[in-house]
Design a protein around this motif. Structure first.
Motif, mmCIF file in Angstrom:
data_model
loop_
_atom_site.group_PDB
_atom_site.id
_atom_site.type_symbol
_atom_site.label_atom_id
_atom_site.label_comp_id
_atom_site.label_asym_id
_atom_site.label_seq_id
_atom_site.Cartn_x
_atom_site.Cartn_y
_atom_site.Cartn_z
ATOM 1 N N MET A 175 1.123 -1.241 0.006
ATOM 2 C CA MET A 175 -0.048 -0.147 0.016
ATOM 3 C C MET A 175 0.943 1.055 -0.027
ATOM 4 S SD MET A 175 -2.835 -1.018 2.999
ATOM 5 C CE MET A 175 -3.654 0.567 2.827
ATOM 6 N N MET A 176 1.873 1.153 0.947
ATOM 7 C CA MET A 176 2.728 2.402 0.985
ATOM 8 C C MET A 176 3.547 2.630 -0.524
ATOM 9 S SD MET A 176 4.614 1.943 4.567
ATOM 10 C CE MET A 176 5.799 3.099 4.275
ATOM 11 N N GLY A 177 4.056 1.672 -1.125
ATOM 12 C CA GLY A 177 4.602 1.557 -2.486
ATOM 13 C C GLY A 177 3.622 2.275 -3.442
ATOM 14 N N ALA A 178 2.247 1.766 -3.546
ATOM 15 C CA ALA A 178 1.234 2.526 -4.285
ATOM 16 C C ALA A 178 1.038 3.852 -4.045
ATOM 17 C CB ALA A 178 0.091 1.624 -4.166
ATOM 18 N N ALA A 179 0.916 4.181 -2.995
ATOM 19 C CA ALA A 179 0.700 5.576 -2.676
ATOM 20 C C ALA A 179 2.049 6.541 -2.677
ATOM 21 C CB ALA A 179 0.000 5.819 -1.204
ATOM 22 N N GLY A 180 3.103 6.011 -2.201
ATOM 23 C CA GLY A 180 4.361 6.809 -2.420
ATOM 24 C C GLY A 180 4.811 6.907 -3.649
ATOM 25 N N GLY A 181 4.708 5.543 -4.659
ATOM 26 C CA GLY A 181 4.903 5.699 -5.797
ATOM 27 C C GLY A 181 4.105 6.810 -6.725
ATOM 28 N N ALA A 182 2.772 6.741 -6.414
ATOM 29 C CA ALA A 182 1.996 7.810 -7.086
ATOM 30 C C ALA A 182 2.582 9.339 -6.836
ATOM 31 C CB ALA A 182 0.453 7.901 -6.665
ATOM 32 N N LEU A 183 3.200 9.725 -5.752
ATOM 33 C CA LEU A 183 3.559 11.150 -5.275
ATOM 34 C C LEU A 183 5.013 11.332 -5.612
ATOM 35 C CD1 LEU A 183 2.872 13.807 -4.021
ATOM 36 C CD2 LEU A 183 3.412 12.782 -1.904
ATOM 37 N N SER A 184 5.709 10.065 -5.391
ATOM 38 C CA SER A 184 7.393 10.223 -5.808
ATOM 39 C C SER A 184 7.412 10.917 -7.188
ATOM 40 C CB SER A 184 8.078 9.154 -5.470
ATOM 41 O OG SER A 184 9.437 9.327 -5.713
ATOM 42 N N GLY A 185 7.993 11.980 -7.528
ATOM 43 C CA GLY A 185 8.348 12.265 -8.753
ATOM 44 C C GLY A 185 7.444 12.890 -9.693
ATOM 45 N N ALA A 186 6.102 12.827 -9.124
ATOM 46 C CA ALA A 186 4.804 13.173 -9.711
ATOM 47 C C ALA A 186 5.061 14.872 -10.177
ATOM 48 C CB ALA A 186 3.680 13.182 -8.804
ATOM 49 N N GLU A 187 4.297 15.150 -11.297
ATOM 50 C CA GLU A 187 4.333 16.303 -11.738
ATOM 51 C C GLU A 187 3.012 17.142 -11.130
ATOM 52 O OE1 GLU A 187 3.940 18.960 -15.812
ATOM 53 O OE2 GLU A 187 4.792 16.821 -15.968
ATOM 54 N N LEU A 188 3.324 17.749 -9.962
ATOM 55 C CA LEU A 188 2.048 18.449 -9.477
ATOM 56 C C LEU A 188 1.466 19.278 -10.203
ATOM 57 C CD1 LEU A 188 3.123 18.072 -5.645
ATOM 58 C CD2 LEU A 188 1.999 16.388 -7.103
ATOM 59 N N VAL A 189 0.157 19.765 -10.345
ATOM 60 C CA VAL A 189 -0.480 20.864 -11.057
ATOM 61 C C VAL A 189 -1.592 21.551 -10.320
ATOM 62 C CG1 VAL A 189 -1.976 21.286 -13.165
ATOM 63 C CG2 VAL A 189 -0.408 19.324 -12.976
ATOM 64 N N ALA A 190 -1.260 22.673 -10.092
ATOM 65 C CA ALA A 190 -2.141 23.895 -9.525
ATOM 66 C C ALA A 190 -2.209 25.159 -10.357
ATOM 67 C CB ALA A 190 -1.984 23.925 -7.880
ATOM 68 N N ASP A 191 -3.194 25.901 -10.480
ATOM 69 C CA ASP A 191 -3.110 27.232 -11.051
ATOM 70 C C ASP A 191 -2.367 28.065 -10.262
ATOM 71 O OD1 ASP A 191 -5.024 26.219 -13.259
ATOM 72 O OD2 ASP A 191 -6.898 26.946 -11.943
ATOM 73 N N GLY A 192 -1.571 28.742 -11.078
ATOM 74 C CA GLY A 192 -0.670 29.821 -10.846
ATOM 75 C C GLY A 192 0.474 29.373 -9.799
ATOM 76 N N VAL A 193 0.955 28.073 -9.734
ATOM 77 C CA VAL A 193 1.977 27.381 -8.897
ATOM 78 C C VAL A 193 2.749 26.510 -9.695
ATOM 79 C CG1 VAL A 193 2.452 26.147 -6.852
ATOM 80 C CG2 VAL A 193 0.186 27.582 -6.921
ATOM 81 N N VAL A 194 4.271 26.796 -9.438
ATOM 82 C CA VAL A 194 5.182 26.039 -9.980
ATOM 83 C C VAL A 194 5.758 24.977 -8.868
ATOM 84 C CG1 VAL A 194 7.372 25.821 -11.138
ATOM 85 C CG2 VAL A 194 5.869 27.662 -11.801
ATOM 86 N N PHE A 195 5.607 23.870 -9.087
ATOM 87 C CA PHE A 195 6.207 22.914 -7.964
ATOM 88 C C PHE A 195 7.502 22.077 -8.719
ATOM 89 C CE2 PHE A 195 1.464 22.644 -7.648
ATOM 90 C CZ PHE A 195 1.363 22.984 -6.247
ATOM 91 N N SER A 196 8.328 21.742 -7.599
ATOM 92 C CA SER A 196 9.416 20.852 -7.973
ATOM 93 C C SER A 196 8.723 19.539 -7.863
ATOM 94 C CB SER A 196 10.563 20.802 -7.018
ATOM 95 O OG SER A 196 10.400 20.643 -5.796
ATOM 96 N N ARG A 197 9.347 18.279 -8.438
ATOM 97 C CA ARG A 197 8.956 17.038 -8.199
ATOM 98 C C ARG A 197 9.103 16.523 -6.831
ATOM 99 N NH1 ARG A 197 7.418 14.482 -12.991
ATOM 100 N NH2 ARG A 197 7.871 15.862 -15.085
ATOM 101 N N PRO A 198 8.089 16.140 -6.155
ATOM 102 C CA PRO A 198 8.351 15.452 -4.914
ATOM 103 C C PRO A 198 9.149 14.445 -4.754
ATOM 104 C CG PRO A 198 5.796 15.550 -5.283
ATOM 105 C CD PRO A 198 6.569 15.898 -6.722
ATOM 106 N N ARG A 199 10.023 14.402 -3.488
ATOM 107 C CA ARG A 199 10.958 13.505 -3.415
ATOM 108 C C ARG A 199 11.094 12.763 -2.177
ATOM 109 N NH1 ARG A 199 16.154 13.547 -1.211
ATOM 110 N NH2 ARG A 199 15.831 15.800 -0.832
ATOM 111 N N LEU A 200 11.044 11.383 -2.218
ATOM 112 C CA LEU A 200 11.009 10.555 -1.023
ATOM 113 C C LEU A 200 12.341 10.857 -0.090
ATOM 114 C CD1 LEU A 200 9.792 8.557 0.861
ATOM 115 C CD2 LEU A 200 10.797 6.774 -0.345
ATOM 116 N N VAL A 201 12.312 11.204 1.084
ATOM 117 C CA VAL A 201 13.503 11.587 1.808
ATOM 118 C C VAL A 201 13.693 10.627 3.308
ATOM 119 C CG1 VAL A 201 13.864 13.679 1.328
ATOM 120 C CG2 VAL A 201 12.265 13.440 3.251
#
Length: 130
Positions: free
Chosen positions: A77-103
């Motif tokens: 379950m952690m792999g599925a959820a974390g895998g979806a977030l790790s390195g994802a291209e996040l999108v929101a109007d008016g915002v620039v994100f770096s890609r999330p990184r598991l630390v």
């Protein structure tokens, strides 16, 4: 755009990225919610920019709880959820994100009931106005 606008944009974008892959992801857990579930946990942030031109370093917690006899299920379950977030291209109007990184992360042993396991994954990213 305020610092808190960036925090909210991060929360929403991260939730959407995870929900696209994990249908039972929660933004908060209501009392008596039974496992299994994955939820957004703490969101910590520091402004490396200025009030007029914010650049937030954000730390986002992803918590997964499983009840059963096989801790491997929690890890999957952690792999599925974390895998979806790790390195994802996040999108929101008016915002620039770096890609999330598991630390960091942690997978618990069974709780006092002998069958409830929890996992925490911590991700970092930046958010700034576009």
């Amino acid at each position: 755009m305020t610092e808190m606008d960036l925090v909210e944009a991060t929360r929403g974008a991260a939730f959407e990225a995870i929900a696209a892959a994990v249908p039972d992801v929660l933004d908060f857990v209501r009392q008596d919610t039974q496992p299994p579930f994955t939820m957004l946990g703490d969101i910590d942030f520091e402004n490396e920019g200025s009030k007029e031109d914010p650049l937030l370093d954000i730390t986002l917690e992803l918590i997964t709880v499983y009840r059963g006899k096989d801790r491997a299920q929690l890890i999957a379950m952690m792999g599925a959820a974390g895998g979806a977030l790790s390195g994802a291209e996040l999108v929101a109007d008016g915002v620039v994100f770096s890609r999330p990184r598991l630390v960091s992360g942690s997978v618990s042993g069974a709780g006092p009931d002998g069958v409830t396991f929890a996992g925490v994954q911590t991700f970092t990213l930046t958010a700034e106005p576009a």
